[in-house]
Each structure stands twice: as C-alpha cells, then as structure tokens.
Motif scaffolding. Structure first.
Motif, PDB file in Angstrom:
ATOM      1  N   VAL A 117      21.483 -11.410  10.002  1.00 13.42           N
ATOM      2  CA  VAL A 117      21.767 -11.301   8.259  1.00 13.42           C
ATOM      3  C   VAL A 117      20.495 -10.929   8.650  1.00 13.42           C
ATOM      4  O   VAL A 117      19.997 -10.375   7.388  1.00 13.42           O
ATOM      5  CB  VAL A 117      22.438 -12.297   8.004  1.00 13.42           C
ATOM      6  CG1 VAL A 117      22.432 -12.318   6.457  1.00 13.42           C
ATOM      7  CG2 VAL A 117      23.584 -13.991   8.635  1.00 13.42           C
ATOM      8  N   ARG A 118      19.442 -11.430   9.421  1.00 18.38           N
ATOM      9  CA  ARG A 118      17.809 -11.120   8.313  1.00 18.38           C
ATOM     10  C   ARG A 118      17.883  -9.555   8.638  1.00 18.38           C
ATOM     11  O   ARG A 118      16.789  -8.441   8.234  1.00 18.38           O
ATOM     12  CB  ARG A 118      16.924 -12.060   9.288  1.00 18.38           C
ATOM     13  CG  ARG A 118      15.438 -11.503   8.758  1.00 18.38           C
ATOM     14  CD  ARG A 118      15.046 -12.607   9.464  1.00 18.38           C
ATOM     15  NE  ARG A 118      14.787 -12.831  10.684  1.00 18.38           N
ATOM     16  CZ  ARG A 118      14.048 -12.797  11.918  1.00 18.38           C
ATOM     17  NH1 ARG A 118      13.159 -14.295  11.292  1.00 18.38           N
ATOM     18  NH2 ARG A 118      13.708 -13.423  12.745  1.00 18.38           N
ATOM     19  N   ALA A 119      18.180  -9.226  10.554  1.00 22.55           N
ATOM     20  CA  ALA A 119      18.073  -7.855  10.543  1.00 22.55           C
ATOM     21  C   ALA A 119      18.978  -7.152   9.490  1.00 22.55           C
ATOM     22  O   ALA A 119      17.930  -5.865   8.847  1.00 22.55           O
ATOM     23  CB  ALA A 119      18.026  -7.818  12.258  1.00 22.55           C
ATOM     24  N   LEU A 120      19.644  -7.233   8.906  1.00 18.67           N
ATOM     25  CA  LEU A 120      20.403  -6.563   7.717  1.00 18.67           C
ATOM     26  C   LEU A 120      19.494  -6.123   6.719  1.00 18.67           C
ATOM     27  O   LEU A 120      19.499  -5.094   6.326  1.00 18.67           O
ATOM     28  CB  LEU A 120      21.595  -6.449   7.559  1.00 18.67           C
ATOM     29  CG  LEU A 120      23.034  -6.618   9.512  1.00 18.67           C
ATOM     30  CD1 LEU A 120      24.763  -7.181   8.525  1.00 18.67           C
ATOM     31  CD2 LEU A 120      23.175  -5.426   9.509  1.00 18.67           C
ATOM     32  N   LYS A 121      19.241  -7.481   6.588  1.00 20.90           N
ATOM     33  CA  LYS A 121      18.123  -7.329   4.948  1.00 20.90           C
ATOM     34  C   LYS A 121      17.336  -7.084   5.099  1.00 20.90           C
ATOM     35  O   LYS A 121      17.057  -5.697   4.249  1.00 20.90           O
ATOM     36  CB  LYS A 121      18.683  -8.605   4.911  1.00 20.90           C
ATOM     37  CG  LYS A 121      18.145  -9.074   3.776  1.00 20.90           C
ATOM     38  CD  LYS A 121      17.901 -10.815   3.466  1.00 20.90           C
ATOM     39  CE  LYS A 121      17.700 -10.980   1.618  1.00 20.90           C
ATOM     40  NZ  LYS A 121      17.536 -12.140   0.731  1.00 20.90           N
ATOM     41  N   LEU A 122      16.388  -6.564   6.186  1.00 19.32           N
ATOM     42  CA  LEU A 122      15.408  -6.144   6.405  1.00 19.32           C
ATOM     43  C   LEU A 122      15.806  -4.397   6.644  1.00 19.32           C
ATOM     44  O   LEU A 122      14.698  -4.058   6.332  1.00 19.32           O
ATOM     45  CB  LEU A 122      14.241  -6.572   7.169  1.00 19.32           C
ATOM     46  CG  LEU A 122      14.130  -8.134   7.572  1.00 19.32           C
ATOM     47  CD1 LEU A 122      12.828  -8.390   8.222  1.00 19.32           C
ATOM     48  CD2 LEU A 122      12.835  -7.972   6.140  1.00 19.32           C
ATOM     49  N   ALA A 123      16.501  -4.620   7.463  1.00 17.62           N
ATOM     50  CA  ALA A 123      16.942  -3.143   7.383  1.00 17.62           C
ATOM     51  C   ALA A 123      17.080  -2.352   5.964  1.00 17.62           C
ATOM     52  O   ALA A 123      16.936  -1.117   6.075  1.00 17.62           O
ATOM     53  CB  ALA A 123      18.197  -2.643   8.677  1.00 17.62           C
ATOM     54  N   LYS A 124      17.607  -3.064   5.417  1.00 21.55           N
ATOM     55  CA  LYS A 124      18.158  -2.648   4.276  1.00 21.55           C
ATOM     56  C   LYS A 124      17.166  -2.704   3.197  1.00 21.55           C
ATOM     57  O   LYS A 124      17.135  -1.578   2.227  1.00 21.55           O
ATOM     58  CB  LYS A 124      19.330  -3.202   3.218  1.00 21.55           C
ATOM     59  CG  LYS A 124      20.243  -3.450   3.979  1.00 21.55           C
ATOM     60  CD  LYS A 124      21.246  -4.075   3.234  1.00 21.55           C
ATOM     61  CE  LYS A 124      23.183  -4.332   4.073  1.00 21.55           C
ATOM     62  NZ  LYS A 124      24.015  -4.990   3.043  1.00 21.55           N
ATOM     63  N   GLN A 125      16.390  -3.349   2.932  1.00 24.43           N
ATOM     64  CA  GLN A 125      14.642  -3.088   2.479  1.00 24.43           C
ATOM     65  C   GLN A 125      14.150  -1.515   2.587  1.00 24.43           C
ATOM     66  O   GLN A 125      13.428  -0.760   2.473  1.00 24.43           O
ATOM     67  CB  GLN A 125      14.095  -4.642   2.004  1.00 24.43           C
ATOM     68  CG  GLN A 125      14.988  -5.864   1.551  1.00 24.43           C
ATOM     69  CD  GLN A 125      13.813  -7.014   2.153  1.00 24.43           C
ATOM     70  OE1 GLN A 125      12.921  -6.410   3.024  1.00 24.43           O
ATOM     71  NE2 GLN A 125      14.547  -8.015   1.590  1.00 24.43           N
ATOM     72  N   GLU A 126      14.024  -1.479   3.983  1.00 22.62           N
ATOM     73  CA  GLU A 126      13.479  -0.893   4.448  1.00 22.62           C
ATOM     74  C   GLU A 126      13.661   0.745   4.305  1.00 22.62           C
ATOM     75  O   GLU A 126      13.130   1.804   3.600  1.00 22.62           O
ATOM     76  CB  GLU A 126      12.874   0.123   6.048  1.00 22.62           C
ATOM     77  CG  GLU A 126      12.263  -1.479   6.907  1.00 22.62           C
ATOM     78  CD  GLU A 126      11.244  -1.090   6.244  1.00 22.62           C
ATOM     79  OE1 GLU A 126      10.466  -0.782   5.738  1.00 22.62           O
ATOM     80  OE2 GLU A 126      10.550  -2.391   5.160  1.00 22.62           O
ATOM     81  N   ALA A 127      15.369   0.840   3.701  1.00 25.99           N
ATOM     82  CA  ALA A 127      16.124   1.841   4.009  1.00 25.99           C
ATOM     83  C   ALA A 127      15.922   2.687   2.246  1.00 25.99           C
ATOM     84  O   ALA A 127      16.105   2.834   1.720  1.00 25.99           O
ATOM     85  CB  ALA A 127      17.857   2.334   4.359  1.00 25.99           C
ATOM     86  N   SER A 128      16.256   1.098   1.474  1.00 25.16           N
ATOM     87  CA  SER A 128      15.537   1.287  -0.017  1.00 25.16           C
ATOM     88  C   SER A 128      14.223   2.695  -0.204  1.00 25.16           C
ATOM     89  O   SER A 128      13.984   2.146  -1.585  1.00 25.16           O
ATOM     90  CB  SER A 128      15.739  -0.255  -0.598  1.00 25.16           C
ATOM     91  OG  SER A 128      15.723  -0.454  -0.132  1.00 25.16           O
ATOM     92  N   LYS A 129      13.155   1.549   0.543  1.00 22.45           N
ATOM     93  CA  LYS A 129      11.844   2.631   0.190  1.00 22.45           C
ATOM     94  C   LYS A 129      11.838   3.281   0.380  1.00 22.45           C
ATOM     95  O   LYS A 129      12.048   4.685   0.872  1.00 22.45           O
ATOM     96  CB  LYS A 129      11.032   1.172   1.840  1.00 22.45           C
ATOM     97  CG  LYS A 129      10.582   0.349   0.760  1.00 22.45           C
ATOM     98  CD  LYS A 129       9.513  -0.475   2.090  1.00 22.45           C
ATOM     99  CE  LYS A 129       9.585  -1.691   1.100  1.00 22.45           C
ATOM    100  NZ  LYS A 129       8.615  -2.905   1.981  1.00 22.45           N
TER     101      LYS A 129
END
Length: 147
Positions: A135-147
């Motif tokens: 779950v954390r990996a998906l959340k961090l990937a979404k944060q990186e993609a939004s930057k």
C-alpha cells in the motif's frame, strides 16, 4: 574566604583574561583539547526517510490489536519496529522504512503495553508491515508521479 565588600574593578585579579571558549587549556601540554562538557547536537533524520513516515498520514490502523476500544483515524501515527534487525537500539529508533500506521492505543500496546508477550508484539507488527508495504509503495509512486 573573600572579605572584600566592594565589587572588583575591571582588570582585577579575578577577571578572565581570555574569552571563554569551548576548549580547555592543559598545563601539561602546549595545546588545546575539546571540552568534555560541550553539548553534542542531536542528529537529524534524513529527509529521504521521512517520506515513509509521512505516508502514514490519513491511513487506518494496520496493527488492529484485539481489545482496543476503537481505532480512530485521528490518533494514527507511524509505529516503528522494535526489532534490532531493523536498526532499533537503546535510545535509537528504527529506520523510518520500518514503520506502519497504528492508532494510539495499538502503538502503546506495541511499545509499552502489558497485554502482549514479546513474540505477540513482533507477530502483530510483522503482519501489519507485510500488509502495509504494498500500500505504501503505491502511495509513494502516486506522489512521485504527481510531482
């Protein structure tokens, strides 16, 4: 015993001739050494590690220890591992990579509570960690993609 009643004038025998420094003069050697009384600064945690604990914000409790009156979202905090293999030591918190979201009650039971044995605490934390990592990996990937 000091018998003077008037204050000492500048340049008197008790005035310090050199400014106070964080070093101590040794009479035996002709050099300065660091003072043993100098305060050490607390090491700051690296910013790259903080993203793991910030990912716990807004998440539900993953520990879910039975007997809790509730697992409110308002009290969810990052719960670090208590295992030496994750970097935990006396007065040292484990790395931020090894943290899971947990409510205040479950966090207390993992760290200081008396309801669980050491093996049960480790089992609850390990189970929560295995569920939290994807779950954390998906959340961090979404944060990186939004930057």
């Amino acid at each position: 015993m000091l018998t003077r009643r008037t204050p000492l004038k500048p340049g008197g025998s008790l005035q310090r001739r050199t400014p106070l420094r964080s070093t101590t003069w040794l009479k035996h050697t002709a050099g300065l050494v660091p003072s043993p009384f100098k305060k050490k600064r607390k090491k700051r945690r690296p910013m790259s590690e903080r993203r793991f604990t910030e990912a716990c914000r807004g998440e539900p409790c993953y520990l879910l220890i039975p007997g809790a009156p509730a697992h409110p979202l308002e009290s969810v905090v990052p719960c670090h591992s208590n295992s030496q293999e994750h970097g935990k030591g006396m007065g040292i918190k484990a790395d931020d990579r090894f943290s899971v979201p947990g409510c205040g009650w479950c966090h207390h039971q993992i760290d200081q509570g008396n309801r669980l044995t050491k093996e049960e605490r480790r089992a609850y934390w390990d189970d929560a960690y295995t569920r939290w990592v994807p779950v954390r990996a998906l959340k961090l990937a979404k944060q990186e993609a939004s930057k």
